[in-house]
Design a protein around this motif. Structure first.
Motif, PDB file in Angstrom:
ATOM      1  N   SER A  31      37.681  19.464  71.479  1.00 38.84           N
ATOM      2  CA  SER A  31      36.522  19.004  70.722  1.00 38.84           C
ATOM      3  C   SER A  31      35.654  20.210  70.407  1.00 38.84           C
ATOM      4  O   SER A  31      35.745  21.252  71.059  1.00 38.84           O
ATOM      5  N   LEU A  32      34.828  20.066  69.389  1.00 39.06           N
ATOM      6  CA  LEU A  32      33.958  21.154  68.961  1.00 39.06           C
ATOM      7  C   LEU A  32      32.583  21.029  69.593  1.00 39.06           C
ATOM      8  O   LEU A  32      31.901  20.013  69.429  1.00 39.06           O
ATOM      9  N   GLY A  33      32.185  22.068  70.316  1.00 35.04           N
ATOM     10  CA  GLY A  33      30.812  22.230  70.765  1.00 35.04           C
ATOM     11  C   GLY A  33      30.186  23.382  69.997  1.00 35.04           C
ATOM     12  O   GLY A  33      30.841  24.049  69.196  1.00 35.04           O
ATOM     13  N   MET A  34      28.903  23.631  70.238  1.00 33.61           N
ATOM     14  CA  MET A  34      28.222  24.654  69.457  1.00 33.61           C
ATOM     15  C   MET A  34      27.179  25.383  70.300  1.00 33.61           C
ATOM     16  O   MET A  34      26.422  24.768  71.053  1.00 33.61           O
ATOM     17  N   ASN A  35      27.154  26.710  70.183  1.00 38.22           N
ATOM     18  CA  ASN A  35      26.061  27.523  70.717  1.00 38.22           C
ATOM     19  C   ASN A  35      24.956  27.621  69.676  1.00 38.22           C
ATOM     20  O   ASN A  35      25.220  27.972  68.514  1.00 38.22           O
ATOM     21  N   ARG A 185      25.227  16.980  63.447  1.00 39.60           N
ATOM     22  CA  ARG A 185      25.456  15.608  63.904  1.00 39.60           C
ATOM     23  C   ARG A 185      26.960  15.358  64.003  1.00 39.60           C
ATOM     24  O   ARG A 185      27.705  15.589  63.066  1.00 39.60           O
ATOM     25  N   GLY A 186      27.414  14.917  65.157  1.00 41.67           N
ATOM     26  CA  GLY A 186      28.832  14.749  65.409  1.00 41.67           C
ATOM     27  C   GLY A 186      29.399  15.783  66.360  1.00 41.67           C
ATOM     28  O   GLY A 186      30.543  15.670  66.805  1.00 41.67           O
ATOM     29  N   VAL A 187      28.610  16.819  66.700  1.00 37.47           N
ATOM     30  CA  VAL A 187      29.069  17.829  67.641  1.00 37.47           C
ATOM     31  C   VAL A 187      29.237  17.199  69.023  1.00 37.47           C
ATOM     32  O   VAL A 187      28.513  16.271  69.391  1.00 37.47           O
ATOM     33  N   ALA A 188      30.230  17.663  69.788  1.00 36.65           N
ATOM     34  CA  ALA A 188      30.501  17.064  71.096  1.00 36.65           C
ATOM     35  C   ALA A 188      29.543  17.551  72.162  1.00 36.65           C
ATOM     36  O   ALA A 188      29.227  16.821  73.108  1.00 36.65           O
ATOM     37  N   ILE A 504      35.499  25.258  60.514  1.00 39.95           N
ATOM     38  CA  ILE A 504      34.989  24.626  61.741  1.00 39.95           C
ATOM     39  C   ILE A 504      34.844  23.128  61.530  1.00 39.95           C
ATOM     40  O   ILE A 504      35.273  22.314  62.362  1.00 39.95           O
ATOM     41  N   ALA A 505      34.225  22.743  60.397  1.00 42.53           N
ATOM     42  CA  ALA A 505      34.010  21.323  60.110  1.00 42.53           C
ATOM     43  C   ALA A 505      35.332  20.592  59.915  1.00 42.53           C
ATOM     44  O   ALA A 505      35.502  19.456  60.389  1.00 42.53           O
ATOM     45  N   ALA A 506      36.291  21.242  59.243  1.00 45.83           N
ATOM     46  CA  ALA A 506      37.588  20.595  59.012  1.00 45.83           C
ATOM     47  C   ALA A 506      38.304  20.332  60.327  1.00 45.83           C
ATOM     48  O   ALA A 506      38.917  19.268  60.516  1.00 45.83           O
ATOM     49  N   TRP A 507      38.251  21.293  61.236  1.00 49.33           N
ATOM     50  CA  TRP A 507      38.882  21.095  62.547  1.00 49.33           C
ATOM     51  C   TRP A 507      38.199  19.960  63.311  1.00 49.33           C
ATOM     52  O   TRP A 507      38.853  19.081  63.866  1.00 49.33           O
ATOM     53  N   ALA A 508      36.862  19.973  63.308  1.00 48.31           N
ATOM     54  CA  ALA A 508      36.135  18.912  64.008  1.00 48.31           C
ATOM     55  C   ALA A 508      36.462  17.540  63.424  1.00 48.31           C
ATOM     56  O   ALA A 508      36.668  16.563  64.162  1.00 48.31           O
TER      57      ALA A 508
END
Length: 517
Positions: A31-35, A185-188, A504-508
């Motif tokens: 899953s995609l997280g973000m710093n 919005r939607g980030v894990a 990044i968005a496509a992978w998420a």
């Protein structure tokens, strides 16, 4: 921005990493997280509608003296100016962002107390009444400064807010910039390392923590209350980095307050500081000293590794008692390029048995110095395609190998494999950062659609090697000779113009996360 040197270049690589003979564990769900970016006056992420939240700490000015050379300011416990000496004023730069990448228009300034405010730079006062000013701001002229010219000692100016156009009626209930919320919005998970100013933190006690009442959050970081509010609104999990000097009481209170305020559906990832193995940070030196005092090792780097394991487990135990076990992910961090470091941390006093995850930063690395192979001078003469060929043919297999080795090690200890950071790491180091042609080339590569194609392979490698949550570094930030870290360079950049963001968005989205939709 502190340059993040490639782990492969650090001293730890003097150790030979043995082949790890563990059976692969079942793949974790990626899953995609973000710093997020840290709160500073040049922050282009603009998360708060009150831009004073990320204002620079007060600069003391004195008539006839060089800039910033005024006498020491008298501040209260929250950083508000209590009094001024004759001929002096306090100044705070705001929105020091070039290129017009923050809103223009009418900002509203609200404050408590009595005194006189003035402004310089891109802002002009168009109306004024006690406790309230209106500023007309032209972002195309750069940033602006707020100045306290006079303040009443018995009722000094405080609780200053500088609200973006269109938000003065709602900022108390909706403190977050809607464009910022929409972006992720939607980030894990959100990793709050820079939000908390984790690197080189001076915080050791709960009394030293940032609070909602502080004059600015650019000095000690964003308060826990605000971070919890953000993840609750985005319905994502939180990744907190405990300051390296934080005492047990700080950890206990942080955990208890998180339990009280966090949505019960949300998880918490807990990590001891950030990159304690990395010698460029004060937390590494502190951990080495503590480890040596406790007799863990004579060599500083080994003492730092072992203290990381020791202090992490202590922190995990406090969190388990105060927050509970069910929603807690206990993270042991290590150096991606050298699994030997992870072996030492995981094995020390059986730390792995008291953790849930091994976290690394498997960057797609290209760290270019004048003495490197290839050198920064040589690479500066390349085309973008040649540089991206090198990234795909050398950097990608290299970081894939790091993923494989660390996955095997995590599996051996029945741990998840996570990425606390990751993404491209194309940067000049050791003097290479001063090569202007190299910087132009690296920026061009970060803007090239082909990088998005390489990212797709990069994320596929992470999935293939059992990777779980991947906290990309980083969200929004302007590019410079120190690196091109931001997926977007500014909040107002069109995401369609960023191959990195699109990849990044496509992978998420493939993983079921509605990023960018």
């Amino acid at each position: 921005m502190i340059v993040r040197l490639c782990p492969a270049l650090l001293f730890c690589l003097l150790f030979v990493s043995p082949l790890l003979a563990a059976e692969p564990a079942a793949k974790s769900k990626a899953s995609l997280g973000m710093n997020l970016a840290g709160p500073v006056d040049w922050n282009t992420e603009l998360p708060f509608v009150d831009v004073f939240r990320q204002s620079r700490p007060w600069v003391s000015q004195q008539q006839g003296s060089p800039w910033g050379q005024g006498p020491e300011l008298a501040l209260d416990e929250h950083g508000w100016v209590k009094s001024l000496e004759s001929g002096c004023w306090a100044e705070s730069p705001l929105c020091t962002i070039q290129g017009g990448h923050y809103p223009s228009g009418d900002f509203t300034v609200l404050y408590d107390g009595k005194g006189k405010l003035d402004f310089s730079g891109a802002a002009e006062v168009t109306s004024e009444e006690p406790g309230r000013l209106t500023l007309n701001v032209d972002a195309g002229r750069g940033g602006f400064s707020l100045q306290i010219r006079e303040t009443d000692k018995s009722d000094y100016l405080r609780n200053i807010r500088v609200i973006m156009p269109g938000h003065v009626e709602t900022y108390e209930q909706e403190p977050w910039n809607p464009a910022f919320l929409k972006l992720w919005r939607g980030v894990a998970c959100l990793r709050f390392m820079d939000f908390m100013h984790t690197n080189d933190s001076t915080i050791s006690t709960w009394a030293e923590r940032p609070t909602m009442e502080d004059a600015t959050w650019s000095q000690h970081g964003v308060p826990l209350e605000a971070m919890v509010d953000l993840v609750n609104r985005l319905e994502c999990d939180a990744w907190f980095c405990m300051p390296h000097k934080a005492d047990d009481d700080y950890v206990r209170r942080f955990a208890a307050q998180t339990k009280e305020k966090l949505d019960p559906q949300r998880k918490v990832y807990i990590e001891y500081s950030n990159e304690v193995w990395n010698g460029q940070f004060q937390q590494n030196r502190y951990a080495a000293e503590q480890g040596q005092k406790l007799g863990f090792a004579d060599k500083a780097w080994e003492a730092a590794w072992y203290y990381t394991a020791y202090r992490s487990v202590e922190i995990f135990q406090i969190w388990q008692k105060e927050f509970g076990r069910q929603r807690l992910v206990r993270v042991l961090p290590s150096q991606a390029a050298n699994p030997y470091v992870a072996q030492q941390i995981l094995n020390f006093r059986d730390a792995a048995k008291q953790a849930d995850a091994l976290a690394i930063a498997p960057y797609l690395s290209m760290n270019l110095s004048p003495t490197g192979k290839p050198s920064s001078e040589e690479v500066a003469s390349w085309t973008v395609d040649r540089l991206l060929d090198h990234a795909e043919q050398h950097s990608l297999p290299e970081c894939t190998k790091w993923m494989e080795e660390n996955h095997q090690l995590a599996a051996k200890h029945k741990l998840q494999l996570l990425a606390y950071e990751g993404g491209q790491h194309f940067v000049g180091v050791g003097g290479g950062e001063s090569n202007e042609e190299l910087t132009k080339l690296l920026h061009a590569a970060n803007s090239n659609p082909r990088l998005g194609e390489i990212y797709a392979k990069y994320f596929a490698a992470w999935e293939a090697n059992g990777g779980g949550i991947f906290c990309y570094f980083s969200s929004v930030g302007s590019w410079s000779k120190w690196g091109s870290w931001g997926a977007l360079q500014s909040l107002d950049e069109d995401p369609a113009d960023s191959p990195k963001y699109q990849a990044i968005a496509a992978w998420a989205q493939k993983l079921g996360q509605p990023i960018g939709e």
